[in-house]
Design a protein around this motif. Structure first.
Motif, short mmCIF file in Angstrom:
data_model
loop_
_atom_site.label_atom_id
_atom_site.label_comp_id
_atom_site.label_asym_id
_atom_site.label_seq_id
_atom_site.Cartn_x
_atom_site.Cartn_y
_atom_site.Cartn_z
N TRP A 124 0.82 -1.26 -0.10
CA TRP A 124 -0.01 0.11 0.07
C TRP A 124 0.94 1.24 0.08
CZ3 TRP A 124 -4.87 0.49 -1.46
CH2 TRP A 124 -5.53 1.85 -1.15
N PHE A 127 2.15 1.90 -3.49
CA PHE A 127 0.88 2.63 -4.25
C PHE A 127 0.86 4.06 -3.88
CE2 PHE A 127 -3.45 4.10 -4.36
CZ PHE A 127 -3.63 4.07 -5.63
N HIS A 130 3.06 6.23 -5.35
CA HIS A 130 2.75 6.81 -6.90
C HIS A 130 1.82 7.71 -6.97
CE1 HIS A 130 1.06 6.07 -10.94
NE2 HIS A 130 -0.06 6.14 -10.33
N ALA A 131 0.82 7.54 -6.04
CA ALA A 131 -0.50 8.56 -5.91
C ALA A 131 0.02 9.76 -5.38
CB ALA A 131 -1.70 8.17 -4.89
N LEU A 171 -7.65 2.90 -13.09
CA LEU A 171 -7.46 2.82 -11.64
C LEU A 171 -7.09 1.51 -11.25
CD1 LEU A 171 -7.29 4.48 -8.92
CD2 LEU A 171 -9.41 3.73 -8.51
N ARG A 172 -7.77 0.42 -11.74
CA ARG A 172 -7.57 -1.01 -11.16
C ARG A 172 -6.18 -1.24 -12.01
NH1 ARG A 172 -11.72 -5.71 -11.46
NH2 ARG A 172 -12.65 -4.46 -9.58
N GLY A 175 -3.44 0.05 -9.92
CA GLY A 175 -3.28 -0.65 -8.52
C GLY A 175 -2.77 -2.03 -8.78
N LEU A 188 -8.77 -0.39 -3.05
CA LEU A 188 -8.51 0.64 -3.80
C LEU A 188 -9.88 0.82 -4.66
CD1 LEU A 188 -6.97 2.65 -5.49
CD2 LEU A 188 -5.99 0.75 -6.77
N TYR A 191 -12.61 3.48 -3.75
CA TYR A 191 -12.37 4.82 -3.85
C TYR A 191 -12.91 5.43 -5.31
CZ TYR A 191 -9.46 5.19 0.17
OH TYR A 191 -9.20 5.11 1.68
N ALA A 204 -6.57 6.13 -14.05
CA ALA A 204 -5.42 6.22 -12.92
C ALA A 204 -5.25 7.08 -12.15
CB ALA A 204 -4.26 5.67 -13.56
N ALA A 207 -6.10 7.89 -8.44
CA ALA A 207 -5.33 7.56 -7.25
C ALA A 207 -5.03 8.81 -6.36
CB ALA A 207 -4.01 7.01 -7.93
N TYR A 211 -4.84 8.95 -1.82
CA TYR A 211 -3.78 9.82 -1.31
C TYR A 211 -4.23 10.94 -0.37
CZ TYR A 211 -0.03 13.21 -0.85
OH TYR A 211 0.80 14.00 -0.56
#
Length: 497
Positions: A124, A127, A130-131, A171-172, A175, A188, A191, A204, A207, A211
């Motif tokens: 997590w 991730f 990245h977010a 988004l998936r 992820g 995820l 969201y 994406a 994300a 965050y």
């Protein structure tokens, strides 16, 4: 100090915030709200001594609200009691594992390791790293600025930022690069529903939603989030703005390519140099403007995917468990079952096994006594669409689905059927009637599609002097984005005036 007439159509948070900002600049502002009280989707319902927020249940990005209040008068902390949640939400997964997600980012990874096993926290955090890059790439040039082709072009030329935003991924999909544990994938996916979207189709760039929540914290307004709308309305009045309720706008008058004012359903005409529309963009372009005006935007809106809606149970419960979490999410047993919920957005029946969201604040102002609890129960649901989708007014459907949701809660370890003192059902059809959002879509258009989040209707319309604000316009839905929408729109109006 200026003295221009501004009319704001709609008293949701976006309209209220724009009105307060423009009144603070010295403009003569009249706000018209069709309902008997302002707030839009920041509603409240009282039943048998219980009181329920019927809209958003969290405040994220408090600095956005702090800036609104500081720019228009007394600071936020003088007006509202915001309390940070130590546990943002309790998540229950299909096999029975439970995660109390902390409200502070530095505590999240250890909590994930304890609940889901060693390594979950590292996945997590990777991730979120990245977010965070997506956030820094987008928040100033996009979320806090008017949308423009030039701005998107400049973003596309910044190779590192473009790689972070990754408009070609869902988004998936993004992820999956970081989250090997399916339960983290479910977390995820959740969201995406914050913008009424399908995580398999949402960009994406979303994300940034987890965050923001985890970086800035999850906050609650004591007395209910409805108090936020009331506080901004009070600020409007204190600044000299006129706030009229029970005043439905029937049309926006346009002549010579510029706005001239509005007409109410009662036949009154109100001239204006500037009109700020806090109505759903589809309603503005499809019903309030004269035929032929804004044709290109109307054509584009007709080809977008509407956001999902929500099916709600307002439960007044006997007894109180002090350990009840403020928020709880009960996931379906598998990702395949969760996908069936997203497939139902476009079907003719509601999902048989949706995720269930419970908001149960420990707030004495919302319950008739200590031996009781007020629960807002929500499942994401297809919009009201009798012709092509779900007809939420069909006889018996709402009651059958309410019983189904209560049974799902029991299957997932939260059986309150024996405690129910009152149960009020609110369907997408009810939301459409109360807020005039087509089909009861909570966020206007969804964020499904590679560039959908960047192509919402602009705050400046093609009509000179007409501006849009709120969840169906740029930059999108949810309290922080709607408040940013008002900040952007007020700035554009001030430059025009």
């Amino acid at each position: 100090m200026t003295d221009a007439r501004v009319v704001v159509v709609g008293g949701g948070l976006g309209g209220l915030a724009a009105a307060a900002r423009l009144a603070a600049r010295g403009h003569r502002v009249t706000l018209l709200e069709q309902a008997e009280r302002v707030g839009g989707k920041l509603g409240t319902v009282a039943v048998d001594g219980f009181r329920f927020d019927t809209g958003p249940s969290l405040v994220t990005m408090p600095p956005v609200l702090e800036r609104l209040f500081a720019d228009t008068g007394a600071p936020l902390h003088d007006v509202l009691d915001l309390q940070r949640l130590e546990v943002a939400a309790r998540y229950r997964f299909g096999e029975g594992a439970e995660l109390d997600l902390p409200g502070r980012r530095d505590e999240i990874a250890p909590a994930l390791d304890r609940a889901l096993g060693a390594g979950a926290g590292a996945q997590w955090e990777a991730f979120l790293g990245h977010a965070e890059r997506v956030w820094h790439a987008t928040h100033e040039p996009f979320l806090e600025s008017p949308v423009s082709a030039g701005g998107l072009a400049r973003l596309s030329l910044r190779v590192r930022d473009l790689a972070a935003v990754a408009p070609w991924r869902s988004l998936r999909g993004v992820g999956a690069r970081y989250l090997r544990d399916e339960r983290l994938g479910l977390l995820l996916d959740r969201y995406a529903t914050y913008s009424g979207s399908d995580p398999r189709r949402a960009p994406a760039a979303l994300a940034v939603v987890p965050y923001v929540e985890q970086e800035f914290g999850s906050w609650y307004v004591r007395g209910g989030l409805r108090r936020l709308a009331e506080a901004v309305a009070d600020r409007c009045r204190a600044l000299g703005a006129e706030v009229r309720t029970g005043a439905r706008v029937a049309g926006i008058d346009v002549a010579g390519g510029r706005v001239r004012g509005i007409r109410t359903a009662d036949g009154d005409a109100l001239p204006a140099e500037v009109v700020v529309a806090n109505a759903d963009a589809a309603t503005v372009y499809g019903g309030l403007l004269p035929a032929g005006v804004g044709r290109a935007t109307r054509w584009r809106l007709a080809r977008t995917t509407p956001s999902s809606s929500g099916f709600v149970l307002l439960l007044g419960l006997d007894g109180r468990d002090p350990a009840t979490p403020h928020h709880r999410v009960l996931f379906p047993p598998s990702r395949a079952a969760y996908d069936a919920e997203f497939d139902a957005y476009r079907g003719r029946e509601p999902a048989p096994s949706p995720a269930v969201y419970v908001h149960a604040p420990d707030d004495p102002a919302l319950r008739p006594g200590d031996a009781s609890e007020a629960w807002f129960v929500l499942v994401t649901a297809p919009r009201h669409d009798p012709g092509r989708g779900v007809d939420w007014d069909a006889p018996g459907l709402a009651q059958r689905y309410a019983e189904r949701v209560l049974a799902l809660m029991a299957e997932r370890g939260v059986d309150v059927r024996h405690r129910i003192r009152s149960c009020t059902v609110r369907t997408p059809a009810d939301l459409e009637r109360e807020t005039l959002s087509p089909g009861g879509s909570i966020y206007g258009t969804s964020s499904d599609g590679a560039l959908a989040a960047f192509l919402r209707p602009a705050n400046r319309s093609p009509v000179d002097g007409l501006y849009l604000v709120g969840g169906s316009a740029h930059p999108g839905g949810g309290l922080p984005l709607v408040t940013l929408s008002a900040e952007i729109t007020a700035g554009l109006c001030a430059a025009r005036l």
